[in-house]
Design a protein around this motif. Sequence first.
Motif, PDB file in Angstrom:
ATOM      1  N   LEU A  11     -14.513   7.662 -18.786  1.00  0.00           N
ATOM      2  CA  LEU A  11     -13.225   8.118 -18.270  1.00  0.00           C
ATOM      3  C   LEU A  11     -12.810   7.357 -17.026  1.00  0.00           C
ATOM      4  O   LEU A  11     -13.639   6.934 -16.242  1.00  0.00           O
ATOM      5  CB  LEU A  11     -13.311   9.590 -17.852  1.00  0.00           C
ATOM      6  N   ARG A  12     -11.509   7.258 -16.856  1.00  0.00           N
ATOM      7  CA  ARG A  12     -10.943   6.877 -15.571  1.00  0.00           C
ATOM      8  C   ARG A  12     -10.301   8.130 -15.020  1.00  0.00           C
ATOM      9  O   ARG A  12      -9.727   8.921 -15.766  1.00  0.00           O
ATOM     10  CB  ARG A  12      -9.886   5.800 -15.739  1.00  0.00           C
ATOM     11  N   ILE A  13     -10.384   8.274 -13.723  1.00  0.00           N
ATOM     12  CA  ILE A  13      -9.830   9.462 -13.071  1.00  0.00           C
ATOM     13  C   ILE A  13      -8.818   9.012 -12.027  1.00  0.00           C
ATOM     14  O   ILE A  13      -9.090   8.094 -11.251  1.00  0.00           O
ATOM     15  CB  ILE A  13     -10.946  10.304 -12.420  1.00  0.00           C
ATOM     16  N   ALA A  14      -7.668   9.649 -12.024  1.00  0.00           N
ATOM     17  CA  ALA A  14      -6.645   9.371 -11.026  1.00  0.00           C
ATOM     18  C   ALA A  14      -6.804  10.336  -9.859  1.00  0.00           C
ATOM     19  O   ALA A  14      -7.336  11.435 -10.018  1.00  0.00           O
ATOM     20  CB  ALA A  14      -5.251   9.528 -11.637  1.00  0.00           C
ATOM     21  N   SER A  19      -0.300   6.294  -6.808  1.00  0.00           N
ATOM     22  CA  SER A  19       1.090   6.154  -7.250  1.00  0.00           C
ATOM     23  C   SER A  19       1.144   6.288  -8.763  1.00  0.00           C
ATOM     24  O   SER A  19       0.151   6.028  -9.456  1.00  0.00           O
ATOM     25  CB  SER A  19       1.657   4.800  -6.823  1.00  0.00           C
ATOM     26  N   ILE A  20       2.314   6.661  -9.264  1.00  0.00           N
ATOM     27  CA  ILE A  20       2.446   6.748 -10.723  1.00  0.00           C
ATOM     28  C   ILE A  20       2.346   5.357 -11.349  1.00  0.00           C
ATOM     29  O   ILE A  20       1.909   5.232 -12.488  1.00  0.00           O
ATOM     30  CB  ILE A  20       3.719   7.503 -11.160  1.00  0.00           C
ATOM     31  N   GLN A  21       2.695   4.320 -10.600  1.00  0.00           N
ATOM     32  CA  GLN A  21       2.532   2.963 -11.107  1.00  0.00           C
ATOM     33  C   GLN A  21       1.046   2.640 -11.281  1.00  0.00           C
ATOM     34  O   GLN A  21       0.647   2.066 -12.297  1.00  0.00           O
ATOM     35  CB  GLN A  21       3.181   1.945 -10.178  1.00  0.00           C
ATOM     36  N   ASP A  22       0.213   3.018 -10.315  1.00  0.00           N
ATOM     37  CA  ASP A  22      -1.232   2.797 -10.432  1.00  0.00           C
ATOM     38  C   ASP A  22      -1.813   3.583 -11.606  1.00  0.00           C
ATOM     39  O   ASP A  22      -2.658   3.077 -12.349  1.00  0.00           O
ATOM     40  CB  ASP A  22      -1.955   3.189  -9.143  1.00  0.00           C
ATOM     41  N   ALA A  23      -1.339   4.818 -11.786  1.00  0.00           N
ATOM     42  CA  ALA A  23      -1.815   5.626 -12.911  1.00  0.00           C
ATOM     43  C   ALA A  23      -1.415   4.980 -14.234  1.00  0.00           C
ATOM     44  O   ALA A  23      -2.230   4.886 -15.162  1.00  0.00           O
ATOM     45  CB  ALA A  23      -1.267   7.050 -12.822  1.00  0.00           C
ATOM     46  N   ALA A  24      -0.171   4.504 -14.320  1.00  0.00           N
ATOM     47  CA  ALA A  24       0.289   3.852 -15.551  1.00  0.00           C
ATOM     48  C   ALA A  24      -0.518   2.580 -15.811  1.00  0.00           C
ATOM     49  O   ALA A  24      -0.881   2.287 -16.959  1.00  0.00           O
ATOM     50  CB  ALA A  24       1.778   3.528 -15.448  1.00  0.00           C
ATOM     51  N   ARG A  25      -0.822   1.839 -14.766  1.00  0.00           N
ATOM     52  CA  ARG A  25      -1.615   0.622 -14.920  1.00  0.00           C
ATOM     53  C   ARG A  25      -3.018   0.961 -15.442  1.00  0.00           C
ATOM     54  O   ARG A  25      -3.539   0.294 -16.334  1.00  0.00           O
ATOM     55  CB  ARG A  25      -1.700  -0.128 -13.594  1.00  0.00           C
ATOM     56  N   SER A  26      -3.626   2.011 -14.897  1.00  0.00           N
ATOM     57  CA  SER A  26      -4.950   2.440 -15.366  1.00  0.00           C
ATOM     58  C   SER A  26      -4.901   2.856 -16.824  1.00  0.00           C
ATOM     59  O   SER A  26      -5.803   2.529 -17.604  1.00  0.00           O
ATOM     60  CB  SER A  26      -5.473   3.608 -14.527  1.00  0.00           C
ATOM     61  N   ALA A  28      -2.834   1.735 -19.072  1.00  0.00           N
ATOM     62  CA  ALA A  28      -2.682   0.509 -19.863  1.00  0.00           C
ATOM     63  C   ALA A  28      -4.015  -0.220 -19.989  1.00  0.00           C
ATOM     64  O   ALA A  28      -4.369  -0.696 -21.074  1.00  0.00           O
ATOM     65  CB  ALA A  28      -1.629  -0.395 -19.229  1.00  0.00           C
ATOM     66  N   GLU A  29      -4.766  -0.297 -18.900  1.00  0.00           N
ATOM     67  CA  GLU A  29      -6.042  -1.009 -18.917  1.00  0.00           C
ATOM     68  C   GLU A  29      -7.071  -0.364 -19.831  1.00  0.00           C
ATOM     69  O   GLU A  29      -7.856  -1.048 -20.463  1.00  0.00           O
ATOM     70  CB  GLU A  29      -6.598  -1.106 -17.492  1.00  0.00           C
ATOM     71  N   SER A  32      -5.125   4.303 -22.867  1.00  0.00           N
ATOM     72  CA  SER A  32      -5.106   5.759 -22.974  1.00  0.00           C
ATOM     73  C   SER A  32      -3.769   6.274 -22.472  1.00  0.00           C
ATOM     74  O   SER A  32      -3.150   5.676 -21.598  1.00  0.00           O
ATOM     75  CB  SER A  32      -6.231   6.350 -22.121  1.00  0.00           C
ATOM     76  N   GLY A  33      -3.331   7.389 -22.991  1.00  0.00           N
ATOM     77  CA  GLY A  33      -2.082   7.987 -22.554  1.00  0.00           C
ATOM     78  C   GLY A  33      -2.270   9.131 -21.587  1.00  0.00           C
ATOM     79  O   GLY A  33      -1.329   9.846 -21.276  1.00  0.00           O
ATOM     80  N   VAL A  34      -3.484   9.311 -21.092  1.00  0.00           N
ATOM     81  CA  VAL A  34      -3.773  10.445 -20.211  1.00  0.00           C
ATOM     82  C   VAL A  34      -4.871  10.071 -19.226  1.00  0.00           C
ATOM     83  O   VAL A  34      -5.768   9.287 -19.542  1.00  0.00           O
ATOM     84  CB  VAL A  34      -4.187  11.685 -21.031  1.00  0.00           C
ATOM     85  N   LEU A  35      -4.766  10.642 -18.032  1.00  0.00           N
ATOM     86  CA  LEU A  35      -5.827  10.531 -17.034  1.00  0.00           C
ATOM     87  C   LEU A  35      -6.085  11.906 -16.423  1.00  0.00           C
ATOM     88  O   LEU A  35      -5.134  12.587 -16.018  1.00  0.00           O
ATOM     89  CB  LEU A  35      -5.426   9.591 -15.894  1.00  0.00           C
TER      90      LEU A  35
END
Length: 148
Positions: A11-14, A19-26, A28-29, A32-35
């Motif tokens: 898992l990656r955890i936000a 920022s929502i940009q950092d969450a979206a980048r994670s 994408a990497e 997954s569509g959820v953190l």
Amino acid sequence: MKVSDKMTRDLRIASPEDSIQDAARSMAECDSGVLPVGENDHLVGMVTDRDITVRGVAEGKGPNAKVRGVMTVDVKYCFEDEDLDHVARNMAEQQVRRLPVMSRDKRLVGILSLGDISLGEGAMPALAALSGISQPGGEHSQTGGPRS
């Protein structure tokens, strides 16, 4: 079969302060569509790509807006030692596609998705969950579900 047999453990955890940009980048990497959102070693929310779109972009929030402002705080979860069929039925009732998976000492240990369930033994648990999830509206719809 137990949840732990099918859940995703990597898992990656936000952070709520990301920022929502950092969450979206994670997202994408890791494709997954959820953190899960964690703070001080506790699960405090979940953020999805749709949350970012509907609660962020659609409301005029920029890329530097905080995850805290778009995440769902009313997080449903399951335990790693629960029966997979039982959890699939709960997912249908709650109309959720993914659940964080917790250990009995309330530590985040994974995530269970509808896709994980569909890879289980037979299609029935996934079909039951999908049937309930696909009902219109519900507590977690973008237009009326709890946010914060």
